[in-house]
Design a protein around this motif. Structure first.
Motif, PDB file in Angstrom:
ATOM      1  N   LEU A 276     -47.044 -41.114 -26.875  1.00 30.87           N
ATOM      2  CA  LEU A 276     -45.868 -41.783 -26.329  1.00 30.87           C
ATOM      3  C   LEU A 276     -45.659 -41.445 -24.862  1.00 30.87           C
ATOM      4  CD1 LEU A 276     -43.698 -43.760 -27.139  1.00 30.87           C
ATOM      5  CD2 LEU A 276     -42.244 -41.849 -27.844  1.00 30.87           C
ATOM      6  N   ASP A 277     -45.969 -40.221 -24.480  1.00 28.80           N
ATOM      7  CA  ASP A 277     -45.842 -39.824 -23.074  1.00 28.80           C
ATOM      8  C   ASP A 277     -46.884 -40.530 -22.208  1.00 28.80           C
ATOM      9  OD1 ASP A 277     -43.674 -38.228 -23.502  1.00 28.80           O
ATOM     10  OD2 ASP A 277     -44.807 -36.350 -23.609  1.00 28.80           O
ATOM     11  N   VAL A 278     -48.111 -40.651 -22.748  1.00 20.68           N
ATOM     12  CA  VAL A 278     -49.177 -41.339 -22.008  1.00 20.68           C
ATOM     13  C   VAL A 278     -48.792 -42.808 -21.799  1.00 20.68           C
ATOM     14  CG1 VAL A 278     -51.578 -42.113 -22.101  1.00 20.68           C
ATOM     15  CG2 VAL A 278     -50.980 -39.784 -22.825  1.00 20.68           C
ATOM     16  N   VAL A 279     -48.295 -43.425 -22.862  1.00 21.35           N
ATOM     17  CA  VAL A 279     -47.869 -44.828 -22.779  1.00 21.35           C
ATOM     18  C   VAL A 279     -46.756 -44.991 -21.746  1.00 21.35           C
ATOM     19  CG1 VAL A 279     -46.587 -46.590 -24.064  1.00 21.35           C
ATOM     20  CG2 VAL A 279     -48.591 -45.502 -25.089  1.00 21.35           C
ATOM     21  N   ALA A 280     -45.779 -44.123 -21.780  1.00 22.99           N
ATOM     22  CA  ALA A 280     -44.649 -44.219 -20.836  1.00 22.99           C
ATOM     23  C   ALA A 280     -45.133 -44.051 -19.402  1.00 22.99           C
ATOM     24  CB  ALA A 280     -43.606 -43.163 -21.178  1.00 22.99           C
ATOM     25  N   LYS A 281     -46.071 -43.139 -19.183  1.00 28.28           N
ATOM     26  CA  LYS A 281     -46.565 -42.889 -17.820  1.00 28.28           C
ATOM     27  C   LYS A 281     -47.287 -44.121 -17.266  1.00 28.28           C
ATOM     28  CE  LYS A 281     -49.310 -39.615 -15.107  1.00 28.28           C
ATOM     29  NZ  LYS A 281     -50.024 -40.664 -14.369  1.00 28.28           N
ATOM     30  N   ILE A 282     -48.144 -44.751 -18.081  1.00 26.55           N
ATOM     31  CA  ILE A 282     -48.868 -45.940 -17.602  1.00 26.55           C
ATOM     32  C   ILE A 282     -47.886 -47.093 -17.356  1.00 26.55           C
ATOM     33  CG2 ILE A 282     -50.650 -47.634 -18.139  1.00 26.55           C
ATOM     34  CD1 ILE A 282     -51.973 -45.523 -19.931  1.00 26.55           C
ATOM     35  N   ALA A 283     -46.928 -47.247 -18.267  1.00 23.17           N
ATOM     36  CA  ALA A 283     -45.940 -48.325 -18.109  1.00 23.17           C
ATOM     37  C   ALA A 283     -45.146 -48.146 -16.815  1.00 23.17           C
ATOM     38  CB  ALA A 283     -44.998 -48.342 -19.312  1.00 23.17           C
ATOM     39  N   GLN A 284     -44.704 -46.936 -16.553  1.00 20.76           N
ATOM     40  CA  GLN A 284     -43.918 -46.692 -15.344  1.00 20.76           C
ATOM     41  C   GLN A 284     -44.766 -46.827 -14.084  1.00 20.76           C
ATOM     42  OE1 GLN A 284     -42.201 -42.871 -16.248  1.00 20.76           O
ATOM     43  NE2 GLN A 284     -41.020 -43.706 -17.961  1.00 20.76           N
ATOM     44  N   ASP A 285     -46.028 -46.442 -14.171  1.00 24.53           N
ATOM     45  CA  ASP A 285     -46.930 -46.595 -13.018  1.00 24.53           C
ATOM     46  C   ASP A 285     -47.098 -48.077 -12.674  1.00 24.53           C
ATOM     47  OD1 ASP A 285     -48.788 -45.620 -11.055  1.00 24.53           O
ATOM     48  OD2 ASP A 285     -50.398 -46.372 -12.336  1.00 24.53           O
TER      49      ASP A 285
ATOM     50  N   SER B   3     -56.912 -48.090 -15.905  1.00 22.23           N
ATOM     51  CA  SER B   3     -55.447 -47.962 -15.789  1.00 22.23           C
ATOM     52  C   SER B   3     -54.747 -49.010 -16.638  1.00 22.23           C
ATOM     53  CB  SER B   3     -55.036 -48.113 -14.322  1.00 22.23           C
ATOM     54  OG  SER B   3     -55.683 -47.159 -13.525  1.00 22.23           O
ATOM     55  N   TYR B   4     -55.194 -49.176 -17.855  1.00 22.76           N
ATOM     56  CA  TYR B   4     -54.622 -50.240 -18.679  1.00 22.76           C
ATOM     57  C   TYR B   4     -53.823 -49.682 -19.845  1.00 22.76           C
ATOM     58  CZ  TYR B   4     -58.413 -49.489 -22.095  1.00 22.76           C
ATOM     59  OH  TYR B   4     -59.282 -48.954 -23.014  1.00 22.76           O
TER      60      TYR B   4
ATOM     61  N   ASN C 258     -38.900 -52.839 -21.704  1.00 21.94           N
ATOM     62  CA  ASN C 258     -37.957 -52.611 -20.602  1.00 21.94           C
ATOM     63  C   ASN C 258     -37.317 -51.233 -20.681  1.00 21.94           C
ATOM     64  OD1 ASN C 258     -38.352 -55.012 -19.270  1.00 21.94           O
ATOM     65  ND2 ASN C 258     -36.549 -56.042 -20.114  1.00 21.94           N
ATOM     66  N   GLU C 259     -37.083 -50.763 -21.912  1.00 21.58           N
ATOM     67  CA  GLU C 259     -36.435 -49.457 -22.049  1.00 21.58           C
ATOM     68  C   GLU C 259     -37.341 -48.328 -21.563  1.00 21.58           C
ATOM     69  OE1 GLU C 259     -35.134 -49.024 -26.071  1.00 21.58           O
ATOM     70  OE2 GLU C 259     -33.873 -50.819 -26.008  1.00 21.58           O
ATOM     71  N   LEU C 260     -38.641 -48.598 -21.497  1.00 22.37           N
ATOM     72  CA  LEU C 260     -39.570 -47.580 -20.982  1.00 22.37           C
ATOM     73  C   LEU C 260     -39.529 -47.474 -19.465  1.00 22.37           C
ATOM     74  CD1 LEU C 260     -42.998 -47.974 -22.866  1.00 22.37           C
ATOM     75  CD2 LEU C 260     -41.448 -46.021 -22.948  1.00 22.37           C
ATOM     76  N   VAL C 261     -39.187 -48.573 -18.801  1.00 19.96           N
ATOM     77  CA  VAL C 261     -39.374 -48.607 -17.343  1.00 19.96           C
ATOM     78  C   VAL C 261     -38.083 -48.802 -16.553  1.00 19.96           C
ATOM     79  CG1 VAL C 261     -41.735 -49.463 -17.561  1.00 19.96           C
ATOM     80  CG2 VAL C 261     -39.864 -51.114 -17.361  1.00 19.96           C
ATOM     81  N   LEU C 262     -37.006 -49.229 -17.206  1.00 23.26           N
ATOM     82  CA  LEU C 262     -35.767 -49.510 -16.442  1.00 23.26           C
ATOM     83  C   LEU C 262     -34.784 -48.352 -16.541  1.00 23.26           C
ATOM     84  CD1 LEU C 262     -35.166 -53.266 -17.345  1.00 23.26           C
ATOM     85  CD2 LEU C 262     -36.234 -52.310 -15.293  1.00 23.26           C
TER      86      LEU C 262
END
Length: 343
Positions: free
Chosen positions: A6-15, A303-304, A339-343
């Motif tokens: 979940l942390d890896v997913v959040a990091k790529i999404a925010q990047d 980076s996908y 959206n909740e991951l990045v906003l």
């Protein structure tokens, strides 16, 4: 952050978000707003298109047979050289079906009955200094336009503002808000739009959308079929494709929502950019298509992030989880939850 999935997913999404992505909207982005997809559209056409004369009847029989054998609408229309009169009927009934769905979205969005996750994302992305956001889509509907309106920013589809809207042409329309350029969403509609029409003299205008095609006008949309690629060499498709190519070719990141990686008009520049520059790309889909998975395996770089629905949660794919990892009890594949991951 840790190396937990979940942390890896959040990091790529925010990047991806921080790189101000070009947004690619496929039909899956509209289905969530009750705009019918290919299957429902195929049934509508079967129920409503009235073939006349031997040539139309022969072609429609072939199309009906292909659909009855579980072939997709796009493939069924692509393999049959329908006469121009039948193509016109297919275009008009496609327009009528999607326009009906689109007007319902407009009513629900305007009344606050339906939220548009794209609007929230646009607002979030414009909390930066970037003046222009590019959206590329093969969809005819106007979900991207409604989302821009709900976000309180200007949108541009290549026509000047107004009611009887003429094409923008080479001199770009720039809107100011106070002393600064207005934040603008540039929407590249590579297969046309429900509110684009051609008059008998061949002039293309954008007119207010109603439930019926304006008398004497023809919808300017490209439906699947043998003539699809011929039509896109004409204006306004040529300009839309050129603008989309420029946006995709210069993108710092991509966010693809409900896009199946099957469109030859969008694919080449997107794939080239990922392959050459390894730009971040996030793909959200209820079900990832085989073509999307092939892109991830061969061309997406490192980076996908791709997420799709699975039993009990979300299956996520990244360079660290090439075979996919299940994120239990979350629906991050949906636009709203992403959206909740990045906003």
């Amino acid at each position: 952050m840790t190396n937990e999935p979940l942390d890896v997913v959040a990091k790529i999404a925010q990047d991806c978000f921080q790189h101000f992505p070009v947004i690619v909207l496929g039909s899956g982005a509209s289905v969530s707003h009750q705009i019918r997809g290919m299957g429902a559209l195929a049934q509508y056409l079967l129920d409503h298109v009235p073939p006349e004369g031997d040539k139309e009847l022969d072609a429609w029989t072939l199309i009906r047979g292909a659909l009855a054998n579980d072939m997709g609408l796009e493939e069924a229309l692509q393999q049959t050289a329908a006469p121009a009169s039948l193509v016109k009927k297919i275009v008009n009934f496609t327009w009528k079906a999607i326009a009906s769905d689109d007007l319902s979205v407009l009513r629900r969005a305007a009344s606050g009955e339906e939220a548009l996750p794209l609007a929230a994302l646009i607002q979030g992305l414009f909390r930066s200094t970037n003046p222009t956001l590019n959206i590329v889509t093969p969809n005819y509907d106007r979900v991207a336009e409604y989302a821009s309106d709900m976000a309180g920013v200007v949108h541009n589809t290549g026509f000047i503002p107004g009611f009887i809207r003429q094409r923008e042409g080479a001199d770009k329309i720039l809107v100011r808000r106070g002393n600064a350029p207005a934040r603008t969403v540039r929407i590249w509609k590579v297969h046309g739009s429900l509110d684009w029409f051609q008059d008998p003299q061949g002039r293309v205008l954008s007119l207010p959308l109603s439930s019926e095609i304006p008398q004497g006008f023809s919808p300017v949309i490209v439906t699947p079929g043998v003539s699809k690629y011929e039509r896109t060499h004409e204006e306004p498709f040529r300009s839309a494709l050129q603008g989309a190519d420029e946006a995709l070719g210069a993108a710092s990141a991509f966010l693809c929502v409900g896009y199946g990686f099957r469109d030859a008009h969008i694919q080449p520049k997107l794939v080239e950019r990922c392959r050459q520059r390894n730009v971040p790309i996030v793909i959200l889909a209820k079900v990832l298509t085989d073509e999307a998975k092939e892109f991830l395996a061969k061309s997406a770089g490192t980076s996908y992030l791709a997420m799709e629905e699975c039993e009990g949660g979300t299956r996520a794919y990244s360079h660290a989880f090439k075979d996919g990892v299940i994120l239990p009890d979350v629906t991050l594949w949906s636009f709203e939850k992403f959206n909740e991951l990045v906003l």
